[in-house]
Design an enzyme around this catalytic site. Structure first.
Site, PDB file in Angstrom:
ATOM      1  N   ASP A  63      -0.421  -3.022  -8.003  1.00  0.00           N
ATOM      2  CA  ASP A  63      -1.262  -2.207  -8.889  1.00  0.00           C
ATOM      3  C   ASP A  63      -1.424  -0.818  -8.282  1.00  0.00           C
ATOM      4  O   ASP A  63      -1.812  -0.672  -7.126  1.00  0.00           O
ATOM      5  CB  ASP A  63      -2.629  -2.869  -9.055  1.00  0.00           C
ATOM      6  CG  ASP A  63      -3.361  -2.382 -10.294  1.00  0.00           C
ATOM      7  OD1 ASP A  63      -3.356  -1.169 -10.547  1.00  0.00           O
ATOM      8  OD2 ASP A  63      -3.936  -3.217 -11.009  1.00  0.00           O
ATOM      9  N   SER A 117      -4.833   0.100 -16.326  1.00  0.00           N
ATOM     10  CA  SER A 117      -4.030  -1.097 -16.068  1.00  0.00           C
ATOM     11  C   SER A 117      -3.933  -2.031 -17.265  1.00  0.00           C
ATOM     12  O   SER A 117      -3.004  -2.845 -17.334  1.00  0.00           O
ATOM     13  CB  SER A 117      -4.616  -1.867 -14.879  1.00  0.00           C
ATOM     14  OG  SER A 117      -4.516  -1.115 -13.692  1.00  0.00           O
ATOM     15  N   ASP A 174      -9.271  -9.821 -14.122  1.00  0.00           N
ATOM     16  CA  ASP A 174      -9.098  -8.374 -14.199  1.00  0.00           C
ATOM     17  C   ASP A 174      -7.907  -8.037 -15.098  1.00  0.00           C
ATOM     18  O   ASP A 174      -7.135  -8.919 -15.499  1.00  0.00           O
ATOM     19  CB  ASP A 174      -8.911  -7.813 -12.795  1.00  0.00           C
ATOM     20  CG  ASP A 174      -9.224  -6.330 -12.695  1.00  0.00           C
ATOM     21  OD1 ASP A 174      -9.776  -5.764 -13.655  1.00  0.00           O
ATOM     22  OD2 ASP A 174      -8.928  -5.734 -11.643  1.00  0.00           O
ATOM     23  N   THR A 176      -4.806  -6.641 -15.078  1.00  0.00           N
ATOM     24  CA  THR A 176      -3.394  -6.983 -14.908  1.00  0.00           C
ATOM     25  C   THR A 176      -3.132  -8.474 -15.062  1.00  0.00           C
ATOM     26  O   THR A 176      -2.258  -8.878 -15.834  1.00  0.00           O
ATOM     27  CB  THR A 176      -2.871  -6.453 -13.562  1.00  0.00           C
ATOM     28  OG1 THR A 176      -3.053  -5.033 -13.525  1.00  0.00           O
ATOM     29  CG2 THR A 176      -1.404  -6.764 -13.368  1.00  0.00           C
ATOM     30  N   ARG A 187     -11.198  -4.780 -21.790  1.00  0.00           N
ATOM     31  CA  ARG A 187     -10.870  -5.444 -20.544  1.00  0.00           C
ATOM     32  C   ARG A 187     -12.102  -5.927 -19.781  1.00  0.00           C
ATOM     33  O   ARG A 187     -12.008  -6.817 -18.945  1.00  0.00           O
ATOM     34  CB  ARG A 187     -10.058  -4.510 -19.644  1.00  0.00           C
ATOM     35  CG  ARG A 187     -10.768  -3.225 -19.278  1.00  0.00           C
ATOM     36  CD  ARG A 187      -9.951  -2.334 -18.365  1.00  0.00           C
ATOM     37  NE  ARG A 187      -9.872  -2.864 -17.013  1.00  0.00           N
ATOM     38  CZ  ARG A 187      -9.193  -2.282 -16.025  1.00  0.00           C
ATOM     39  NH1 ARG A 187      -8.539  -1.149 -16.247  1.00  0.00           N
ATOM     40  NH2 ARG A 187      -9.180  -2.824 -14.830  1.00  0.00           N
ATOM     41  N   GLU A 334       0.012 -10.352  -8.408  1.00  0.00           N
ATOM     42  CA  GLU A 334      -0.462  -8.965  -8.319  1.00  0.00           C
ATOM     43  C   GLU A 334      -1.099  -8.684  -6.966  1.00  0.00           C
ATOM     44  O   GLU A 334      -2.028  -9.383  -6.553  1.00  0.00           O
ATOM     45  CB  GLU A 334      -1.493  -8.678  -9.408  1.00  0.00           C
ATOM     46  CG  GLU A 334      -1.989  -7.231  -9.378  1.00  0.00           C
ATOM     47  CD  GLU A 334      -3.312  -7.017 -10.081  1.00  0.00           C
ATOM     48  OE1 GLU A 334      -3.598  -5.873 -10.450  1.00  0.00           O
ATOM     49  OE2 GLU A 334      -4.072  -8.002 -10.262  1.00  0.00           O
ATOM     50  N   ASP A 339      -4.428  -0.415  -5.745  1.00  0.00           N
ATOM     51  CA  ASP A 339      -5.113   0.434  -6.729  1.00  0.00           C
ATOM     52  C   ASP A 339      -6.608   0.544  -6.449  1.00  0.00           C
ATOM     53  O   ASP A 339      -7.171   1.640  -6.464  1.00  0.00           O
ATOM     54  CB  ASP A 339      -4.898  -0.151  -8.122  1.00  0.00           C
ATOM     55  CG  ASP A 339      -5.721   0.553  -9.193  1.00  0.00           C
ATOM     56  OD1 ASP A 339      -5.290   1.606  -9.667  1.00  0.00           O
ATOM     57  OD2 ASP A 339      -6.793   0.027  -9.555  1.00  0.00           O
ATOM     58  N   LYS A 340      -7.255  -0.584  -6.170  1.00  0.00           N
ATOM     59  CA  LYS A 340      -8.704  -0.545  -5.960  1.00  0.00           C
ATOM     60  C   LYS A 340      -9.053   0.380  -4.802  1.00  0.00           C
ATOM     61  O   LYS A 340     -10.018   1.156  -4.872  1.00  0.00           O
ATOM     62  CB  LYS A 340      -9.242  -1.952  -5.658  1.00  0.00           C
ATOM     63  CG  LYS A 340      -8.870  -3.027  -6.656  1.00  0.00           C
ATOM     64  CD  LYS A 340      -9.570  -2.873  -7.972  1.00  0.00           C
ATOM     65  CE  LYS A 340      -9.291  -4.089  -8.858  1.00  0.00           C
ATOM     66  NZ  LYS A 340      -9.652  -3.866 -10.260  1.00  0.00           N
ATOM     67  N   HIS A 343      -8.478   4.088  -5.620  1.00  0.00           N
ATOM     68  CA  HIS A 343      -9.627   4.631  -6.352  1.00  0.00           C
ATOM     69  C   HIS A 343     -10.741   5.040  -5.393  1.00  0.00           C
ATOM     70  O   HIS A 343     -11.457   6.011  -5.644  1.00  0.00           O
ATOM     71  CB  HIS A 343     -10.162   3.593  -7.344  1.00  0.00           C
ATOM     72  CG  HIS A 343      -9.430   3.551  -8.644  1.00  0.00           C
ATOM     73  ND1 HIS A 343      -9.369   4.622  -9.508  1.00  0.00           N
ATOM     74  CD2 HIS A 343      -8.713   2.552  -9.234  1.00  0.00           C
ATOM     75  CE1 HIS A 343      -8.656   4.291 -10.577  1.00  0.00           C
ATOM     76  NE2 HIS A 343      -8.241   3.043 -10.440  1.00  0.00           N
ATOM     77  N   ASP A 381       2.079  -0.820 -12.070  1.00  0.00           N
ATOM     78  CA  ASP A 381       1.645  -0.671 -13.458  1.00  0.00           C
ATOM     79  C   ASP A 381       1.436   0.794 -13.827  1.00  0.00           C
ATOM     80  O   ASP A 381       1.557   1.174 -14.981  1.00  0.00           O
ATOM     81  CB  ASP A 381       0.383  -1.490 -13.736  1.00  0.00           C
ATOM     82  CG  ASP A 381      -0.722  -1.250 -12.725  1.00  0.00           C
ATOM     83  OD1 ASP A 381      -0.500  -0.494 -11.758  1.00  0.00           O
ATOM     84  OD2 ASP A 381      -1.810  -1.819 -12.886  1.00  0.00           O
ATOM     85  N   HIS A 382       1.130   1.621 -12.843  1.00  0.00           N
ATOM     86  CA  HIS A 382       0.940   3.050 -13.092  1.00  0.00           C
ATOM     87  C   HIS A 382       0.947   3.769 -11.755  1.00  0.00           C
ATOM     88  O   HIS A 382       0.842   3.143 -10.691  1.00  0.00           O
ATOM     89  CB  HIS A 382      -0.396   3.304 -13.814  1.00  0.00           C
ATOM     90  CG  HIS A 382      -1.567   2.687 -13.116  1.00  0.00           C
ATOM     91  ND1 HIS A 382      -2.084   3.178 -11.943  1.00  0.00           N
ATOM     92  CD2 HIS A 382      -2.300   1.584 -13.416  1.00  0.00           C
ATOM     93  CE1 HIS A 382      -3.089   2.421 -11.543  1.00  0.00           C
ATOM     94  NE2 HIS A 382      -3.238   1.430 -12.424  1.00  0.00           N
ATOM     95  N   HIS A 423      -5.828   7.534 -11.636  1.00  0.00           N
ATOM     96  CA  HIS A 423      -4.424   7.360 -11.990  1.00  0.00           C
ATOM     97  C   HIS A 423      -3.777   8.702 -12.306  1.00  0.00           C
ATOM     98  O   HIS A 423      -4.444   9.670 -12.659  1.00  0.00           O
ATOM     99  CB  HIS A 423      -4.292   6.458 -13.221  1.00  0.00           C
ATOM    100  CG  HIS A 423      -4.919   5.118 -13.068  1.00  0.00           C
ATOM    101  ND1 HIS A 423      -4.925   4.188 -14.084  1.00  0.00           N
ATOM    102  CD2 HIS A 423      -5.571   4.529 -12.035  1.00  0.00           C
ATOM    103  CE1 HIS A 423      -5.538   3.091 -13.688  1.00  0.00           C
ATOM    104  NE2 HIS A 423      -5.948   3.279 -12.443  1.00  0.00           N
TER     105      HIS A 423
END
Length: 574
Positions: A63, A117, A174, A176, A187, A334, A339-340, A343, A381-382, A423
């Site tokens: 992620d 995501s 979550d 994904t 989501r 995943e 990602d987390k 951020h 994913d991004h 992102h």
């Protein structure tokens, strides 16, 4: 954390190990000369093109994993000239676009160049674009207006009689992991109470229910990650989502690595692993970038206390063992904390989860070597905002500096937010190995990946049956099987010593292209490092060991197959 490595000592074989005597003597060698270009690879790559439809499909998601964070993690773990032994070894690599849609009247929805995501995961899961916050459901006029449900790759494989799995280091509800086996307009509707507040029209009994309820209603055979608190929410019928999963669908709850290790088959029902109330703990403790600059030239990442949680590679090993069957399986995994932690502008947290992703890819490739009808795909994913910069005071809104495996400082910057980061809309890497893996090359979109994961109609290779230049013809000798040996530098040590000083190990290998060394206790990988193809010396550290035997396992992978060797160390309490 490993010490900086500028040189690696190559050991030629078991006799060389014996000749070393004790491990105390330091061995110094000059820097290696520049390597030659190696053989031309066209025939080798052509030999790996397989148009057959895969029986098994393993999709591994990082992620927020783009080329910038891959490079930062690689620099830190292996140095600028190093390579991730699994992720960077996949033979077919391409780029993937990740744009989504915006809510509107339709049917021509505006483009969202930067997506979250939910729509990006929905794109490869369903083969269709959607809007932010939307889980495997089509776009609509507003985020609160549900769209049309789209069947997912996981659901299609399950309907075809295959076993299916879905594992994550995030909450399993979550975005994904949810996109693989749920359909909902927002989501955030992860548990029954969440859905009742924010997705009332889609909550049970009128609708499909929350993400947690939908995942178990889909009877996913192996479902593991965090998110216990979502399953502890009460359903509209009264019992919790966890009780519903157990009573209605026969799920067996596992709560830690030991309980997971004890599960040996699916004959007693599907498995629901909930290892934390929220997300799982990243491998490394945080190093959060600041405007003034966090860390410094000597800063290294510190292992976190993860308690009894299994890591992603352990979940992958167990999932494959449970899902493996003659009819095939689909498994999505995943590595979510990349990602987390991006951020949070936490470079160490992101690096650790990316290193863990590489170990997870290695597990998948180990299985693929004995099951060549398995497709392994690795992507994100991004994109995200982690950038490697020169380290000047004006480079980025927030900065952090760590010492890499080269022994040199590396500065990363985050510039999308004054605090934290977000992102971006850049294309990301997609790589694959196995049947139909060549379909990821070039520039593709996430919706195109859906068709590869589902399995395309096989094509016919030009000149089938005619070996290309450099390809062994009929009667040519098969590549030699690799060999491997390993010697631990101590027969016993304490948990404190293993965490602080680590265990020094000497490895020898021949005929290998990839060599990985792991510390394993009770089936759980505690630490993992790669070394050069001929072997070398390295130090393994871990805080996860408990009293008892720990195995040092070396796996050597080459064109001729796989070889393993091990040594055992007894660990005592502090």
């Amino acid at each position: 954390m490993h010490a900086p490595q500028r040189h690696t000592v190559a050991i030629g074989g078991l006799a060389s190990l014996v000749a070393l005597g004790t491990m105390a003597a330091a061995i110094a060698v000059p820097a290696a000369p520049q390597q030659d270009a190696g053989p031309e690879r066209s025939a080798q790559l052509a030999g790996q093109i397989d148009p057959a439809k895969p029986r098994n499909v393993i999709l591994i998601i990082g992620d927020g994993m783009d080329d910038s964070v891959i490079t930062a993690a690689r620099n830190y773990e292996y140095g600028a000239g190093g390579r991730f032994p699994a992720l960077d070894a996949l033979p077919f690599t391409g780029a993937m676009t990740t744009y989504g849609l915006q809510a509107g009247a339709g049917p021509d929805y505006p483009i969202a160049y930067v997506s979250d995501s939910a729509p990006t995961a929905s794109a490869w899961s369903t083969g269709r674009k959607t809007i932010d916050g939307r889980i495997s459901q089509g776009p609509s006029a507003a985020s609160t207006t549900p769209g049309v449900d789209y069947e997912t790759v996981l659901e299609k494989h399950h309907a075809a009689g295959k076993r299916v799995g879905n594992i994550s280091t995030a909450e399993i509800t979550d975005a994904t992991p949810a996109a693989a086996g749920a359909h909902i307009s927002q989501r955030g509707c992860q548990g029954p109470a969440d859905a009742a507040r924010s997705c009332a029209g889609e909550a049970k009994p009128a609708g499909r229910g929350s993400i947690a309820e939908q995942l178990v209603d889909n009877r996913i055979d192996v479902l593991m990650g965090g998110g216990r608190s979502r399953f502890q929410q009460a359903t509209t019928a009264g019992p919790t989502a966890l009780a519903y999963a157990q009573s209605r669908h026969g799920y067996r709850l596992v709560s830690d690595a030991a309980e997971l290790d004890a599960v040996t088959s699916l004959s007693d029902g599907p498995v629901l692993g909930l290892f934390a109330n929220g997300n799982l703990t990243p491998r490394y403790r945080p190093l959060v970038a600041t405007a003034a600059g966090a860390g410094g030239p000597d800063t290294t990442c510190t292992p976190a206390d993860r308690g009894t949680q299994p890591d992603l590679s352990t979940m992958m090993e167990k999932s494959i063992a449970l899902l493996d069957n003659p009819d095939g399986f689909f498994l999505q995994a995943e590595s979510a904390m990349i990602d987390k932690q991006e951020h949070a502008s936490d470079i160490c947290g992101a690096i650790g989860d990316l290193a863990e992703l590489d170990e997870t890819v290695a597990v998948a490739l180990d299985y693929q070597r004995t099951h060549p009808d398995t497709l392994v795909v690795v992507t994100g994913d991004h994109a995200h905002s982690t950038q490697i910069v020169a380290g000047n005071p004006d480079d980025g809104v927030q900065r952090a500096t760590v010492r890499t495996a080269d022994g040199d400082p590396m500065t990363v910057a985050y510039s999308t937010n004054a605090v934290g980061s977000d992102h971006t809309g850049a294309q990301i890497r997609v790589a694959a190995s196995g049947p139909q893996a060549a379909n990821v090359t070039g520039v593709i979109d996430q919706t195109d990946l859906f068709h590869t994961l589902l399995g395309r109609a096989p094509s016919t290779l030009p000149g089938s049956g005619t070996p290309g230049p450099g390809t062994p013809g009929p009667g040519a000798p098969a590549p030699a099987r690799p060999s491997a040996s390993v010697l631990a530098g101590a027969s016993a040590l304490s948990t404190k010593a293993l965490a602080r000083r680590g265990l020094r190990v000497v490895v020898a290998a021949a005929g290998a292209t990839t060599v990985r060394v792991r510390l394993v206790q009770r089936g759980r990988t505690l630490a993992s490092r790669a070394t050069r193809a001929a072997g070398g010396t390295l130090t393994l550290r871990t805080r996860k060991a408990t009293r008892g035997p720990v195995r040092v396992v070396v796996t050597a992978i080459g064109r001729g197959g796989v070889a393993t060797a091990s040594d055992t160390v007894r660990v005592s309490r502090r």
